[in-house]
Design a protein around this motif. Structure first.
Motif, PDB file in Angstrom:
ATOM      1  N   SER A  36       0.813  -1.128   0.044  1.00  0.00           N
ATOM      2  CA  SER A  36      -0.016  -0.024  -0.166  1.00  0.00           C
ATOM      3  C   SER A  36       0.656   1.292   0.095  1.00  0.00           C
ATOM      4  CB  SER A  36      -0.967  -0.089   1.391  1.00  0.00           C
ATOM      5  OG  SER A  36      -0.153  -0.029   2.502  1.00  0.00           O
ATOM      6  N   ARG A  37       1.916   1.162   0.700  1.00  0.00           N
ATOM      7  CA  ARG A  37       2.813   2.501   0.838  1.00  0.00           C
ATOM      8  C   ARG A  37       3.550   2.733  -0.720  1.00  0.00           C
ATOM      9  NH1 ARG A  37       5.884  -0.293   5.782  1.00  0.00           N
ATOM     10  NH2 ARG A  37       5.337  -2.105   4.390  1.00  0.00           N
ATOM     11  N   ALA A  38       3.412   1.653  -1.599  1.00  0.00           N
ATOM     12  CA  ALA A  38       3.949   2.205  -2.897  1.00  0.00           C
ATOM     13  C   ALA A  38       2.864   2.154  -4.106  1.00  0.00           C
ATOM     14  CB  ALA A  38       4.835   1.015  -3.289  1.00  0.00           C
ATOM     15  N   CYS A  39       1.685   2.656  -3.517  1.00  0.00           N
ATOM     16  CA  CYS A  39       0.506   2.714  -4.575  1.00  0.00           C
ATOM     17  C   CYS A  39       0.109   4.320  -4.411  1.00  0.00           C
ATOM     18  CB  CYS A  39      -0.666   1.654  -3.821  1.00  0.00           C
ATOM     19  SG  CYS A  39      -0.457  -0.047  -4.247  1.00  0.00           S
ATOM     20  N   SER A  40      -0.404   4.659  -5.560  1.00  0.00           N
ATOM     21  CA  SER A  40      -0.979   5.910  -5.449  1.00  0.00           C
ATOM     22  C   SER A  40      -2.432   5.969  -4.696  1.00  0.00           C
ATOM     23  CB  SER A  40      -1.122   6.472  -6.621  1.00  0.00           C
ATOM     24  OG  SER A  40      -2.164   5.755  -7.420  1.00  0.00           O
ATOM     25  N   LEU A  41      -2.776   7.004  -4.229  1.00  0.00           N
ATOM     26  CA  LEU A  41      -4.212   7.250  -3.634  1.00  0.00           C
ATOM     27  C   LEU A  41      -5.285   6.919  -4.621  1.00  0.00           C
ATOM     28  CD1 LEU A  41      -3.752  10.622  -1.504  1.00  0.00           C
ATOM     29  CD2 LEU A  41      -3.840   8.298  -0.730  1.00  0.00           C
ATOM     30  N   ASP A  42      -4.997   7.033  -5.797  1.00  0.00           N
ATOM     31  CA  ASP A  42      -5.995   6.582  -6.752  1.00  0.00           C
ATOM     32  C   ASP A  42      -6.187   5.050  -6.921  1.00  0.00           C
ATOM     33  OD1 ASP A  42      -6.796   9.387  -7.503  1.00  0.00           O
ATOM     34  OD2 ASP A  42      -5.836   9.627  -9.142  1.00  0.00           O
ATOM     35  N   GLU A  43      -4.989   4.565  -6.747  1.00  0.00           N
ATOM     36  CA  GLU A  43      -4.864   2.970  -6.933  1.00  0.00           C
ATOM     37  C   GLU A  43      -5.699   2.564  -5.768  1.00  0.00           C
ATOM     38  OE1 GLU A  43      -1.799  -0.306  -8.115  1.00  0.00           O
ATOM     39  OE2 GLU A  43      -0.925   1.846  -7.600  1.00  0.00           O
ATOM     40  N   LEU A  44      -5.306   3.037  -4.605  1.00  0.00           N
ATOM     41  CA  LEU A  44      -6.000   2.262  -3.464  1.00  0.00           C
ATOM     42  C   LEU A  44      -7.231   2.534  -3.338  1.00  0.00           C
ATOM     43  CD1 LEU A  44      -2.966   3.493  -0.613  1.00  0.00           C
ATOM     44  CD2 LEU A  44      -3.802   1.476  -1.716  1.00  0.00           C
ATOM     45  N   ASP A  45      -7.863   3.835  -3.830  1.00  0.00           N
ATOM     46  CA  ASP A  45      -9.134   4.243  -3.739  1.00  0.00           C
ATOM     47  C   ASP A  45      -9.945   3.082  -4.787  1.00  0.00           C
ATOM     48  OD1 ASP A  45     -11.224   6.098  -3.150  1.00  0.00           O
ATOM     49  OD2 ASP A  45     -11.489   6.472  -5.211  1.00  0.00           O
TER      50      ASP A  45
END
Length: 267
Positions: free
Chosen positions: A247-256
């Protein structure tokens, strides 16, 4: 081998044995009223958790743990010649009979609202009898209550003396007003954290008022929201792990995107 069937009398005798000065349990002998309080709160929350999980087979044991707290306090009271378990039973029995005149007397009420109004009036009279010097409808609300519960109780007391909105729109308007005031403080060139805290508190208090007007319990509502968020977050973690992502390597859009996927799967 058949298990021995214990009674309430047995429980009181067991408690007395645990507190026996010569042969009792060292831990139980060290306890006093104040030291037991954290255990009482913990047991109450465990009962609530068991009910929330609908773990009905566990509930008798958890209720037993909570009952033991009452028995423990009663034993301490008896040792100090203050009160005993019989006094506790007498107090709650008399209170229930007094507060339910439509069940144990000849009173008749038209609807549930009238029953509730009588309940609150009876409680107010009881408070007045306990404290002749009481000057406020807010007297004797415990300071140690969780903040959400205490806010709810304060608002209910105020509503009982007609200090309350009778319709929903002004309740919602108050929340919007408080949110604007929070943002006004946040947007100051130099943020004053004390003022922000004050405005956030007002916003939370106003939100509790909305919860109350919608006939909900704030602690239960927030607990439900906590559970829902935790369930969804854990599901997101599982999806990320399945895709080999951190999760720390993902963008906020990707996490969303993962969050929306989990949320959509629930519906």
């Amino acid at each position: 081998m058949e298990q021995h069937q214990y009674s309430l009398t047995d429980l009181l005798a067991i408690m007395a044995a645990l507190r026996d000065p010569e042969n009792g349990c060292p831990w139980d002998l060290k306890q006093d009223f104040a030291s037991i309080v954290p255990h009482t709160l913990e047991e109450a929350y465990e009962v609530a958790d068991t009910i929330a999980r609908e773990a009905w087979d566990e509930l008798p044991g958890e209720l037993g743990d909570l009952l033991f707290q009452v028995v423990f306090y009663s034993r301490l009271g008896e040792e100090q010649s203050r009160f005993n378990f019989g006094d506790v039973v007498q107090a709650i029995s008399a209170k229930l009979v007094s507060r339910h005149p439509h069940v144990f007397g000849n009173a008749r009420f038209d609807d549930e609202a009238a029953i509730k109004a009588n309940w609150e009036a009876t409680k107010a009279e009881e408070r007045k009898q306990r404290n002749a010097n009481a000057t406020s409808a807010l007297d004797d609300i415990p300071l140690a209550l969780p903040a959400l519960t205490r806010a709810h109780k304060i608002q209910k007391r105020c509503a009982a003396v007609s200090f309350d909105w009778r319709e929903l729109p002004p309740v919602v308007d108050k929340i919007l007003e408080e949110l604007d005031e929070v943002m006004e403080e946040v947007n100051q060139p130099e943020r004053d954290q004390d003022r922000i805290a004050d405005e956030l508190g007002d916003l939370l208090f106003a939100t509790v008022n909305l919860v109350r007007h919608l006939k909900q319990e704030p602690e239960a509502v927030l607990r439900r929201a906590n559970d829902k968020f935790e369930r969804r977050f854990r599901a997101v973690e599982q999806l990320l792990a399945a895709d080999g992502k951190d999760s720390r390597a993902c963008s906020l859009d990707e996490l969303d995107g993962y969050w929306k996927l989990v949320k959509g799967g629930e519906s």
